[in-house]
Design a protein around this motif. Structure first.
Motif, PDB file in Angstrom:
ATOM      1  N   ILE A 264      37.177  39.414  82.586  1.00 53.03           N
ATOM      2  CA  ILE A 264      37.378  39.350  84.042  1.00 53.03           C
ATOM      3  C   ILE A 264      38.830  39.033  84.368  1.00 53.03           C
ATOM      4  O   ILE A 264      39.464  39.690  85.199  1.00 53.03           O
ATOM      5  CB  ILE A 264      36.436  38.304  84.680  1.00 53.03           C
ATOM      6  N   SER A 268      41.350  41.925  85.743  1.00 52.21           N
ATOM      7  CA  SER A 268      41.823  41.665  87.109  1.00 52.21           C
ATOM      8  C   SER A 268      43.337  41.664  87.171  1.00 52.21           C
ATOM      9  O   SER A 268      43.935  42.267  88.068  1.00 52.21           O
ATOM     10  CB  SER A 268      41.274  40.329  87.625  1.00 52.21           C
ATOM     11  N   PHE A 308      32.367  44.800  85.867  1.00 52.49           N
ATOM     12  CA  PHE A 308      32.028  43.378  85.894  1.00 52.49           C
ATOM     13  C   PHE A 308      30.536  43.126  86.126  1.00 52.49           C
ATOM     14  O   PHE A 308      29.978  42.168  85.579  1.00 52.49           O
ATOM     15  CB  PHE A 308      32.813  42.658  86.995  1.00 52.49           C
TER      16      PHE A 308
END
Length: 815
Positions: A264, A268, A308
């Protein structure tokens, strides 16, 4: 319970996503079905001029013309290898076709030379009218068997052709991607997971485009392929993390949670650089940049959400097949390449700097064009070949419309006469030079006797008509003086006659009625095209290219002539003014995108690596690849469509910087546990599979678009993107590791947190810490740690809190 209390927030989020995977299945199934049904609701805009800023001359003029005028269909049809007599017979045959109003053909050089005939055909309706399209088809059928080149907009549905081409591109890209993924994967069943994630992400993005009402044909065509190229590596990063955790002995669920918690943050931060490029694109003055930027940014977000929220569940669902279909890595180790790069570290960077400097100068001299039809693009559609054939034989047919306030026919006539004298102008059309009969023009002033003869009405009726007209416009002299001395523009008195006829005040029969009907037909054609509610339109055809200094000089001459009579109330419209407006906005958009993209990326890299010097090295590498990419047109003596530069430069900086980040991350990580040269070699080898996968997909997508699409705008973007991606890959796999080694001192000295960490690293004794440790503590350790270290330590430690324990404790030597 202890485990849950010590979990990081990211691990808790990951555990929630994995454990609630069935709920996410339902959410994504519902979203997929809704978006799939919404894809057809998206309106596609094929007009690039609609994205011009409202204040530009072209946009203002087009808006007026759409509101006040109609433009009847027309075509220039060239027939080669025919005698003049045959061409004359063909022109007469074409005139008889239903829907064709006029065919202009004669024995002058404008219509016949070198055994080629040019028929200038006018139609009864607008070019998009089915009647006109059918008439055009009949024209082509009538000329079947001849060597025909039709230069026209009629029946040209580029969107259908484009959609067919993009379907082919997507199918080929899918095959290539599957092959690449099979080659770089650790398990064959990874590939179906990738494909499911991407298909869902693509449908979500396409289906939510209806929120914008309309999107451009460029965005609609390339968004899916670019979304795949830009975002597929998010799924690859997560899946590779998952496989690593499985290799470390974790069961599927825990491996999924651990991989997601790490992915994540990594994905990101990686996506931010790509989105920053899209944001810079959205700030263009030309609003098509916003259109592309917002759709592609949304595509990246859709891809991230699928990775995700959906992919963790798919990895759990397919965990057993993934384990059963494992295979050895097919990607070779490239340590040999890394060793070569290390040896050449004092040679290649100076050469790179020289090349980059030269490329920066050359790219600044790139010949940009602002009309897609002027682009040096080899994969031309049939209609563009026809346009060029006609232009080569009979000269360019560049149409320029001039809008002036309605009402003063004398001024319009002066403008038409003066502009027609300019050497480049071949045709001039306006109400003031439309011939009605016996050399009378539509706006000439006629007295009652002249009107009576022309319109075929009784002289007494004509006098009464003139007196009534004078009364209606409050010119009372027409009533009290001799009516035969009163002159009125033909168009005005004739319209008044038709108005009285419709009211039943005037009754016409026999030949009079027929003559008036014939004149009315001529009048209607002229008025619909040349006079609006508030504006008059003057139309000129010039033998000049769409853009260039000569063309812009001609526009200035025409504008100056018109402004002599109307001041600033003059608007020029046409492909040339459109090109000029696009060129005017290009310089500002170019500077804005270049500066903002680099600035956004550098800020993100600054926070990512916590070093002020490192972003400079990474951005220099990618900016160098951009300059090299756009110096190629100069070296090959070709031009480049301006939109290709704006789009590709932002995508290349925002997306391919990820390749540099991958290598840099690996290098900095490895440098803590091994010597710099070895770290560089190992970083290249470890990064190669990721860069190979992501880079190959983006390059292939670009080259497929450039090689298959016949649309010059889209094809040029694809071609340039493919070339830029390959250039970026080469530089990050050669020059970047050398810059990292040579710039190590710069990186160290400009590090934001390095000095504090350096002191902590060399503390001795037992140490209490809360942070990340990678290295050897009586065995290899790489993970988050909270507690007390007690033993022999040889590791890189990044800690939020480090506190040496009392000296009597056993010594610990962090390094």
């Amino acid at each position: 319970m202890q485990e849950k209390r010590t979990e990081s927030p990211m691990t808790k989020i990951a555990r929630f996503i994995v454990d609630k995977r069935k709920a996410f299945y339902l959410i994504f199934i519902a979203a997929f079905l809704f978006c799939g049904a919404s894809v057809n609701k998206v309106q596609i805009n094929n007009d690039i001029t609609s994205y011009l800023p409202a204040q530009t001359e072209t946009r203002r003029g087009l808006t007026i013309m759409e509101e006040e005028f109609i433009t009847l269909g027309s075509a220039n049809v060239m027939v080669s290898n025919v005698t003049y007599q045959t061409a004359l017979e063909l022109s007469q045959k074409l005139e008889e076709i239903s829907g064709v109003s006029e065919v202009v053909f004669d024995d002058t050089q404008d219509h016949y030379k070198q055994s080629s005939a040019l028929f200038t055909i006018s139609f009864d309706a607008e070019e998009t009218d089915p009647v006109t399209i059918e008439a055009m088809n009949q024209v082509l059928q009538a000329l079947d068997g001849y060597d025909v080149y039709a230069s026209t907009q009629i029946g040209r549905d580029e969107s259908v052709t484009l959609q067919q081409e993009m379907t082919v591109i997507l199918l080929i890209a899918a095959v290539v991607i599957v092959v690449v993924l099979l080659f770089t994967s650790k398990s064959y069943m990874e590939v179906p997971v990738y494909l499911i994630v991407f298909v869902v992400a693509a449908v979500l993005n396409m289906g939510t485009n209806f929120l914008f009402g309309t999107i451009s044909f460029i965005t609609n065509s390339i968004a899916v392929v670019l979304q795949l190229a830009l975002a597929i590596d998010y799924a690859i990063i997560f899946c590779h993390r998952y496989m690593e955790e499985r290799d470390n002995g974790l069961d599927p669920r825990e491996a999924d949670i651990s991989a997601l918690s790490k992915a994540i943050v990594e994905i990101s931060s990686s996506s931010l650089t790509t989105i920053s490029g899209m944001v810079a694109l959205m700030l263009m003055q030309l609003r098509i940049g916003f259109d592309m930027g917002i759709v592609l940014s949304k595509g990246i977000v859709c891809s991230m959400l699928c990775v995700f929220l959906l992919m963790p569940g798919l990895l759990m669902l397919f965990s057993k097949p993934i384990d059963r279909t494992r295979h050895r890595s097919l990607v070779p180790k490239i340590n040999f390449w890394g060793k070569v790069i290390v040896r050449l570290r004092y040679v290649m960077p100076p050469v790179f700097l020289v090349i980059v400097a030269a490329a920066a100068v050359l790219s600044a001299r790139c010949d940009y064009v602002f009309d897609a039809n002027d682009t040096d693009f080899d994969n031309k559609p049939d209609w563009r070949i026809a346009d060029e054939k006609v232009a080569d034989m009979f000269g360019s047919k560049n149409t320029i419309a001039v809008l002036v306030p309605r009402g003063d026919y004398e001024k319009e006539q002066h403008i038409l006469e003066r502009v027609a004298l300019l050497p480049q102008v071949t045709e001039a059309t306006g109400l003031a030079n439309i011939e009605v009969e016996d050399d009378w023009m539509l706006t000439d002033e006629l007295n009652p006797r002249q009107f009576s003869e022309l319109a075929g009405v009784d002289i007494e009726l004509a006098r009464l008509l003139y007196q009534a007209y004078g009364l209606s416009v409050e010119e009372y002299g027409a009533i009290f003086q001799d009516p035969d001395d009163y002159s009125v523009p033909l168009i005005d008195v004739f319209e008044f006659l038709l108005e009285q006829k419709d009211k039943g005040v005037v009754n016409l029969t026999g030949e009079q009625a027929d003559k008036v009907d014939d004149l009315q037909e001529q009048l209607d054609v002229g008025l619909e095209q040349l006079r609006g509610e508030h504006w008059s339109r003057l139309v000129f055809v010039a033998d000049v290219p769409t853009e260039g200094d000569d063309t812009y000089a001609l526009l200035d001459q025409i504008r100056a002539i018109a402004q002599t009579y109307y001041g600033d109330d003059v608007i020029l419209v046409g492909n040339s003014t459109n090109a000029f407006d696009l060129a005017s906005s290009f310089a500002g958009d170019n500077l804005k995108i270049s500066i903002l993209t680099a600035l956004f990326v550098m800020v993100i890299l600054l926070f990512t690596f916590k070093s002020a010097g490192l972003p400079i090295l990474l951005v220099l590498t990618i900016q160098g690849s951009i300059w090299i990419n756009f110096s190629v047109p100069v070296l090959t003596d070709t031009n480049l469509f301006f939109l290709s530069y704006l789009v590709v430069s932002s995508i290349q900086m925002g997306a391919t910087i990820d390749y540099a980040i991958v290598i840099t991350n690996r290098y900095l990580e490895l440098k803590g546990s091994m010597e710099r040269k070895q770290a560089a070699v190992e970083a290249l080898s470890q990064s190669f599979p990721t860069i190979l996968t992501s880079g190959t997909i983006m390059a292939v997508a670009g080259f497929l678009i450039g090689g298959i699409s016949t649309d010059a705008t889209i094809g040029s973007v694809g071609q340039t993107l493919g070339r830029g991606t390959v250039t970026s890959i080469i530089l990050v796999m050669t020059v970047l590791p050398q810059l990292l080694m040579l710039g190590d001192a710069l990186i160290e000295r400009t590090a934001i947190t390095l000095n504090r960490d350096r002191k902590q690293r060399f503390n001795q004794g037992t140490m209490r810490l809360d942070g990340h440790i990678r290295g050897h503590v009586s065995g290899f350790v790489d993970g988050e740690f909270k507690g007390v270290l007690h033993g022999s330590v040889d590791a890189l430690i990044e800690s939020k809190h480090q506190k040496p324990e009392p000296e009597e404790e056993q010594e610990v030597h962090p390094s």
